[in-house]
Motif scaffolding. Structure first.
Motif, short mmCIF file in Angstrom:
data_model
loop_
_atom_site.label_atom_id
_atom_site.label_comp_id
_atom_site.label_asym_id
_atom_site.label_seq_id
_atom_site.Cartn_x
_atom_site.Cartn_y
_atom_site.Cartn_z
N UNK A 103 0.83 -1.21 0.00
CA UNK A 103 0.00 0.00 0.00
C UNK A 103 0.87 1.26 0.00
N UNK A 104 1.89 1.27 0.88
CA UNK A 104 2.76 2.45 0.96
C UNK A 104 3.48 2.69 -0.37
N UNK A 105 3.95 1.61 -0.99
CA UNK A 105 4.66 1.73 -2.28
C UNK A 105 3.75 2.34 -3.33
N UNK A 106 2.49 1.89 -3.36
CA UNK A 106 1.56 2.41 -4.36
C UNK A 106 1.07 3.82 -4.02
N UNK A 107 1.02 4.13 -2.73
CA UNK A 107 0.68 5.51 -2.34
C UNK A 107 1.77 6.47 -2.82
N UNK A 108 3.03 6.06 -2.65
CA UNK A 108 4.15 6.89 -3.12
C UNK A 108 4.11 7.03 -4.64
N UNK A 109 3.79 5.92 -5.32
CA UNK A 109 3.69 5.97 -6.79
C UNK A 109 2.56 6.90 -7.22
N UNK A 110 1.45 6.88 -6.46
CA UNK A 110 0.32 7.76 -6.78
C UNK A 110 0.71 9.22 -6.60
N UNK A 111 1.50 9.49 -5.55
CA UNK A 111 1.98 10.86 -5.33
C UNK A 111 2.85 11.31 -6.49
N UNK A 112 3.70 10.39 -7.00
CA UNK A 112 4.55 10.74 -8.15
C UNK A 112 3.69 10.97 -9.39
N UNK A 113 2.65 10.15 -9.53
CA UNK A 113 1.73 10.28 -10.67
C UNK A 113 1.00 11.63 -10.61
N UNK A 114 0.57 12.00 -9.39
CA UNK A 114 -0.11 13.29 -9.21
C UNK A 114 0.81 14.45 -9.54
N UNK A 115 2.08 14.32 -9.10
CA UNK A 115 3.07 15.37 -9.37
C UNK A 115 3.32 15.51 -10.87
N UNK A 116 3.40 14.37 -11.56
CA UNK A 116 3.60 14.38 -13.02
C UNK A 116 2.41 15.04 -13.72
N UNK A 118 0.37 17.19 -12.41
CA UNK A 118 0.39 18.62 -12.07
C UNK A 118 1.37 19.37 -12.97
N UNK A 119 2.55 18.76 -13.20
CA UNK A 119 3.54 19.40 -14.06
C UNK A 119 3.03 19.51 -15.50
N UNK A 120 2.35 18.45 -15.97
CA UNK A 120 1.80 18.49 -17.33
C UNK A 120 0.73 19.58 -17.45
N UNK A 121 -0.11 19.70 -16.40
CA UNK A 121 -1.17 20.71 -16.42
C UNK A 121 -0.57 22.12 -16.46
N UNK A 122 0.44 22.34 -15.59
CA UNK A 122 1.08 23.66 -15.55
C UNK A 122 1.73 23.98 -16.89
N UNK A 123 2.33 22.96 -17.50
CA UNK A 123 2.97 23.17 -18.80
C UNK A 123 1.93 23.51 -19.87
#
Length: 203
Positions: A103-116, A118-123
């Motif tokens: 669960x923790x591993x996938x939560x961290x992956x989800x955070x990275x996915x959200x960050x990606x 967010x970066x795409x949206x800002x771009x």
């Protein structure tokens, strides 16, 4: 007899591991975040030969190691049997830990996915906003240039009114040049304004 019982215990443990692995693999496959973990090994190459993002594949490797252990015991190869048992114990322990960390591993992956995302949206927003900002900045600069030309033209006209015949022609040429520059500036302003209208109509 003791070795035989050990083998039996390992297979009982493996049955439980296989069931949990199957449930987690099925659950993980439905998570968007798992896309970041696909085709990536979960464990060190020193611990598992398997290179997979599926728990089930690691259970299969432990099963294979256990079958090898059974043959080593039958052949009374105590030295290799001891090494194989230690390896299997490490693999089982690591797999248990990975289950708990899933669960923790996938939560961290989800955070990275959200960050990606967010970066795409800002771009994407920047790609829309930046050209508009550039156009308005360019328009502002040309209006300032127009203002300076008008001031220069006014100054030259006043000089020409008060000029002697010796400098009148020179000042007349300067006034003509300024009128030409002002004309080009106003053409540029019209073009920029048209570009702004086109850009905003597309967005």
């Amino acid at each position: 007899m003791k070795s035989s019982i050990s083998i039996e215990k390992i297979y009982v443990i493996l049955a439980d591991l296989e069931e949990t692995a199957s449930i987690l693999d099925n659950s993980n496959s439905k998570l968007k975040a798992h896309s970041l973990l696909q085709d990536s090994p979960m464990f060190s190459v020193n611990l598992f030969n398997t290179n997979s993002d599926l728990f089930t594949d690691y259970v299969i490797e432990i099963k294979s190691k256990t079958a090898q252990l059974s043959r080593l015991i039958k052949n009374k190869n105590d030295e290799l049997s001891k090494y194989q048992i230690e390896l299997i114990e490490k693999q089982i322990s690591s797999l248990h830990n990975a289950f708990h960390s899933n669960k923790n591993i996938h939560d961290e992956a989800q955070n990275r996915l959200n960050a990606m995302a967010s970066r795409r949206y800002k771009k994407a927003v920047k790609a829309v906003i930046q050209p508009s900002q550039n156009l308005y900045q360019n328009l502002s600069e040309h209006h300032e240039f127009e203002r300076r030309l008008l001031q220069m033209l006014q100054d030259k006209e006043q000089e020409r009114v008060q000029a002697s015949s010796a400098t009148f022609n020179k000042l007349s040429q300067d006034v003509l040049t300024l009128h030409q520059r002002l004309g080009r500036c106003r053409q540029a302003i019209s073009k920029i304004e048209a570009d702004i209208v086109k850009f905003e109509s597309r967005n």
